[in-house]
Design a protein around this motif. Structure first.
Motif, PDB file in Angstrom:
ATOM      1  N   PHE A 237      69.766   7.635 132.661  1.00  0.00           N
ATOM      2  CA  PHE A 237      69.197   6.629 131.756  1.00  0.00           C
ATOM      3  C   PHE A 237      67.914   7.213 131.206  1.00  0.00           C
ATOM      4  O   PHE A 237      66.997   7.541 131.944  1.00  0.00           O
ATOM      5  CB  PHE A 237      68.910   5.326 132.507  1.00  0.00           C
ATOM      6  CG  PHE A 237      68.225   4.289 131.656  1.00  0.00           C
ATOM      7  CD1 PHE A 237      68.960   3.461 130.822  1.00  0.00           C
ATOM      8  CD2 PHE A 237      66.838   4.142 131.693  1.00  0.00           C
ATOM      9  CE1 PHE A 237      68.341   2.499 130.037  1.00  0.00           C
ATOM     10  CE2 PHE A 237      66.206   3.185 130.905  1.00  0.00           C
ATOM     11  CZ  PHE A 237      66.960   2.354 130.080  1.00  0.00           C
ATOM     12  N   ARG A 238      67.845   7.354 129.894  1.00  0.00           N
ATOM     13  CA  ARG A 238      66.672   7.922 129.238  1.00  0.00           C
ATOM     14  C   ARG A 238      66.108   6.922 128.248  1.00  0.00           C
ATOM     15  O   ARG A 238      66.854   6.325 127.463  1.00  0.00           O
ATOM     16  CB  ARG A 238      67.028   9.222 128.505  1.00  0.00           C
ATOM     17  CG  ARG A 238      67.677  10.285 129.375  1.00  0.00           C
ATOM     18  CD  ARG A 238      66.759  10.807 130.448  1.00  0.00           C
ATOM     19  NE  ARG A 238      65.562  11.441 129.910  1.00  0.00           N
ATOM     20  CZ  ARG A 238      64.661  12.059 130.668  1.00  0.00           C
ATOM     21  NH1 ARG A 238      64.826  12.113 131.987  1.00  0.00           N
ATOM     22  NH2 ARG A 238      63.590  12.610 130.128  1.00  0.00           N
ATOM     23  N   ALA A 239      64.797   6.731 128.299  1.00  0.00           N
ATOM     24  CA  ALA A 239      64.136   5.766 127.422  1.00  0.00           C
ATOM     25  C   ALA A 239      62.885   6.401 126.824  1.00  0.00           C
ATOM     26  O   ALA A 239      61.767   6.118 127.266  1.00  0.00           O
ATOM     27  CB  ALA A 239      63.788   4.497 128.195  1.00  0.00           C
ATOM     28  N   LEU A 263      69.754  14.934 127.560  1.00  0.00           N
ATOM     29  CA  LEU A 263      69.438  14.476 128.916  1.00  0.00           C
ATOM     30  C   LEU A 263      70.131  13.149 129.223  1.00  0.00           C
ATOM     31  O   LEU A 263      70.335  12.802 130.385  1.00  0.00           O
ATOM     32  CB  LEU A 263      67.921  14.323 129.083  1.00  0.00           C
ATOM     33  CG  LEU A 263      67.117  15.627 129.014  1.00  0.00           C
ATOM     34  CD1 LEU A 263      65.624  15.331 128.997  1.00  0.00           C
ATOM     35  CD2 LEU A 263      67.461  16.536 130.187  1.00  0.00           C
ATOM     36  N   ALA A 264      70.497  12.412 128.172  1.00  0.00           N
ATOM     37  CA  ALA A 264      71.230  11.156 128.342  1.00  0.00           C
ATOM     38  C   ALA A 264      72.739  11.363 128.326  1.00  0.00           C
ATOM     39  O   ALA A 264      73.492  10.384 128.377  1.00  0.00           O
ATOM     40  CB  ALA A 264      70.834  10.168 127.240  1.00  0.00           C
ATOM     41  N   HIS A 265      73.196  12.603 128.263  1.00  0.00           N
ATOM     42  CA  HIS A 265      74.631  12.907 128.201  1.00  0.00           C
ATOM     43  C   HIS A 265      75.378  12.254 129.368  1.00  0.00           C
ATOM     44  O   HIS A 265      74.942  12.321 130.524  1.00  0.00           O
ATOM     45  CB  HIS A 265      74.825  14.417 128.225  1.00  0.00           C
ATOM     46  CG  HIS A 265      76.251  14.856 128.164  1.00  0.00           C
ATOM     47  ND1 HIS A 265      77.082  14.543 127.107  1.00  0.00           N
ATOM     48  CD2 HIS A 265      77.008  15.570 129.041  1.00  0.00           C
ATOM     49  CE1 HIS A 265      78.273  15.064 127.325  1.00  0.00           C
ATOM     50  NE2 HIS A 265      78.261  15.684 128.496  1.00  0.00           N
ATOM     51  N   ASN A 266      76.472  11.597 129.058  1.00  0.00           N
ATOM     52  CA  ASN A 266      77.296  10.859 130.034  1.00  0.00           C
ATOM     53  C   ASN A 266      76.584   9.645 130.610  1.00  0.00           C
ATOM     54  O   ASN A 266      77.017   9.090 131.625  1.00  0.00           O
ATOM     55  CB  ASN A 266      77.754  11.772 131.189  1.00  0.00           C
ATOM     56  CG  ASN A 266      78.790  12.786 130.752  1.00  0.00           C
ATOM     57  OD1 ASN A 266      79.567  12.535 129.828  1.00  0.00           O
ATOM     58  ND2 ASN A 266      78.817  13.941 131.393  1.00  0.00           N
ATOM     59  N   GLY A 267      75.491   9.240 129.960  1.00  0.00           N
ATOM     60  CA  GLY A 267      74.753   8.076 130.429  1.00  0.00           C
ATOM     61  C   GLY A 267      74.324   7.186 129.277  1.00  0.00           C
ATOM     62  O   GLY A 267      75.091   6.958 128.338  1.00  0.00           O
ATOM     63  N   VAL A 268      73.093   6.696 129.348  1.00  0.00           N
ATOM     64  CA  VAL A 268      72.579   5.725 128.379  1.00  0.00           C
ATOM     65  C   VAL A 268      71.279   6.244 127.765  1.00  0.00           C
ATOM     66  O   VAL A 268      70.382   6.700 128.477  1.00  0.00           O
ATOM     67  CB  VAL A 268      72.318   4.362 129.050  1.00  0.00           C
ATOM     68  CG1 VAL A 268      71.666   3.385 128.064  1.00  0.00           C
ATOM     69  CG2 VAL A 268      73.611   3.777 129.595  1.00  0.00           C
ATOM     70  N   LEU A 269      71.198   6.184 126.435  1.00  0.00           N
ATOM     71  CA  LEU A 269      69.960   6.448 125.715  1.00  0.00           C
ATOM     72  C   LEU A 269      69.440   5.120 125.187  1.00  0.00           C
ATOM     73  O   LEU A 269      70.116   4.462 124.396  1.00  0.00           O
ATOM     74  CB  LEU A 269      70.187   7.426 124.557  1.00  0.00           C
ATOM     75  CG  LEU A 269      68.950   7.722 123.694  1.00  0.00           C
ATOM     76  CD1 LEU A 269      67.917   8.506 124.496  1.00  0.00           C
ATOM     77  CD2 LEU A 269      69.336   8.496 122.433  1.00  0.00           C
ATOM     78  N   PHE A 270      68.248   4.745 125.616  1.00  0.00           N
ATOM     79  CA  PHE A 270      67.674   3.445 125.248  1.00  0.00           C
ATOM     80  C   PHE A 270      66.434   3.656 124.398  1.00  0.00           C
ATOM     81  O   PHE A 270      65.480   4.329 124.807  1.00  0.00           O
ATOM     82  CB  PHE A 270      67.323   2.664 126.507  1.00  0.00           C
ATOM     83  CG  PHE A 270      66.641   1.349 126.233  1.00  0.00           C
ATOM     84  CD1 PHE A 270      67.247   0.383 125.445  1.00  0.00           C
ATOM     85  CD2 PHE A 270      65.391   1.075 126.774  1.00  0.00           C
ATOM     86  CE1 PHE A 270      66.621  -0.826 125.197  1.00  0.00           C
ATOM     87  CE2 PHE A 270      64.760  -0.139 126.535  1.00  0.00           C
ATOM     88  CZ  PHE A 270      65.374  -1.086 125.739  1.00  0.00           C
ATOM     89  N   LEU A 271      66.452   3.092 123.197  1.00  0.00           N
ATOM     90  CA  LEU A 271      65.295   3.138 122.307  1.00  0.00           C
ATOM     91  C   LEU A 271      64.723   1.732 122.182  1.00  0.00           C
ATOM     92  O   LEU A 271      65.299   0.873 121.509  1.00  0.00           O
ATOM     93  CB  LEU A 271      65.683   3.679 120.925  1.00  0.00           C
ATOM     94  CG  LEU A 271      66.241   5.098 120.858  1.00  0.00           C
ATOM     95  CD1 LEU A 271      66.363   5.549 119.408  1.00  0.00           C
ATOM     96  CD2 LEU A 271      65.385   6.077 121.646  1.00  0.00           C
TER      97      LEU A 271
END
Length: 325
Positions: A237-239, A263-271
């Motif tokens: 999880f990257r924010a 870095l959010a690959h296979n996960g979540v990118l939160f803006l």
């Protein structure tokens, strides 16, 4: 006759073998750059230190090391001869196995990560002297693998049970997560948008072994994998903050490192506060969102990083009204 020692270099999220050639000649005292082949690819990193030191000592007949070509050598050296951990160990070990290497020597602190790759012998040492004694046959190798209890990178897990209310939003999040859809949350400050976004990775399917290795490679290259830890099994999880630079978000820099989208690959990118991000930054997100990868062109070549993530954004309702006005 030149001395040949084997090591590896990083390109994108993958690695390739490097031949390190050393040669001493009579004449004025001087040190020239050691040959790193293939020479048409730009290389960087302190992990060449160990291989260079062994090559110079062997060429100067200061050590009686035999069969050094059987080993790949990776590790940074301190001035007192200690081996320091290096980043990008996992892709280098994968490349070693792919190209038929039987054994790779690494710093002891990198052993847990290196041993994620099966079918290749990993030898971990703490000092240059230990490596030289082993290569000369004066010391047998005793396994010094760190404790395996912390081999899997575990973070504090969040739970949707902490969220009170917002049933409609949770239903929408569940549908988005189930279908792999991107989503935008709009609401008043403090209503729980960020809290809910942080918990989305916990309801996504568990990563496969291939996905775990791919994510771990990215974090290893970026230097974000803690020493003594190895496989990442939780979806990232990257924010990033809205002040993050374009290179920090997409990737780049002098040596083309992965950005937040990778870095959010296979996960979540939160803006969060989506409207505060610059238009240039948001436009740059189009390729990663659509193509599931990002290509970064530099003078020394083009690097491609994976960026298959669930894109989640949040805005304040008041900001939305101002934009509409």
């Amino acid at each position: 006759m030149a001395t040949l020692v084997k090591s590896f270099a990083i390109q994108g999220i993958d690695a390739y073998p490097v031949d390190i050639e050393t040669k001493t000649m009579e004449g004025q005292p001087m040190i020239s750059i050691i040959s790193l082949a293939p020479s048409d690819k730009k290389k960087c990193g302190s992990h060449f230190d160990l291989a260079m030191a062994v090559g110079v000592l062997k060429q100067a007949d200061l050590i009686d090391a035999k069969n050094i070509l059987q080993y790949g050598l990776i590790g940074e050296l301190s001035l007192d001869g200690r081996l320091r951990p290096s980043r990008g160990i996992l892709p280098m070990i994968i490349a070693a196995k792919k190209h038929g290497y039987k054994s790779v020597i690494v710093p002891r602190e990198n052993m847990v990560e290196a041993r994620l790759v099966q079918g290749i012998q990993i030898l971990g040492f703490e000092t240059l002297l230990d490596v030289l004694r082993y290569l000369e046959g004066k010391k047998t190798y005793g396994s010094t693998v760190p404790e395996e209890e912390n081999a899997i990178w575990q973070e504090n897990l969040l739970d949707f049970a902490d969220v009170k209310g917002q049933d409609e939003l949770i239903d929408a999040v569940t549908l988005s997560a189930a279908g792999g859809h991107n989503m935008l949350m709009i609401g008043e400050p403090g209503c729980g948008k960020t809290m809910i976004a942080q918990r989305i990775p916990t309801i996504l399917p568990q990563m496969t072994e291939e996905e775990c290795l791919e994510v771990t490679k990215i974090y290893s290259i970026s230097g974000l994998l803690p020493n003594g830890h190895a496989l990442m099994k939780q979806r990232p999880f990257r924010a990033p903050h809205h002040n993050a630079s374009l290179n920090a978000l997409i990737g780049g820099g002098v040596n083309a490192m992965p950005g937040e989208v990778s870095l959010a690959h296979n996960g979540v990118l939160f803006l969060d506060e989506l409207a505060e991000f610059s238009r240039r930054t948001l436009d740059a997100l189009r390729q990663p969102v659509e193509d599931k990868k990002v290509s970064i062109s530099r003078v020394n070549g083009t690097h491609t990083f994976p960026s298959n993530f669930m894109f989640v954004a949040a805005m304040n309702e008041r900001t939305t009204k101002l934009i509409q006005a």
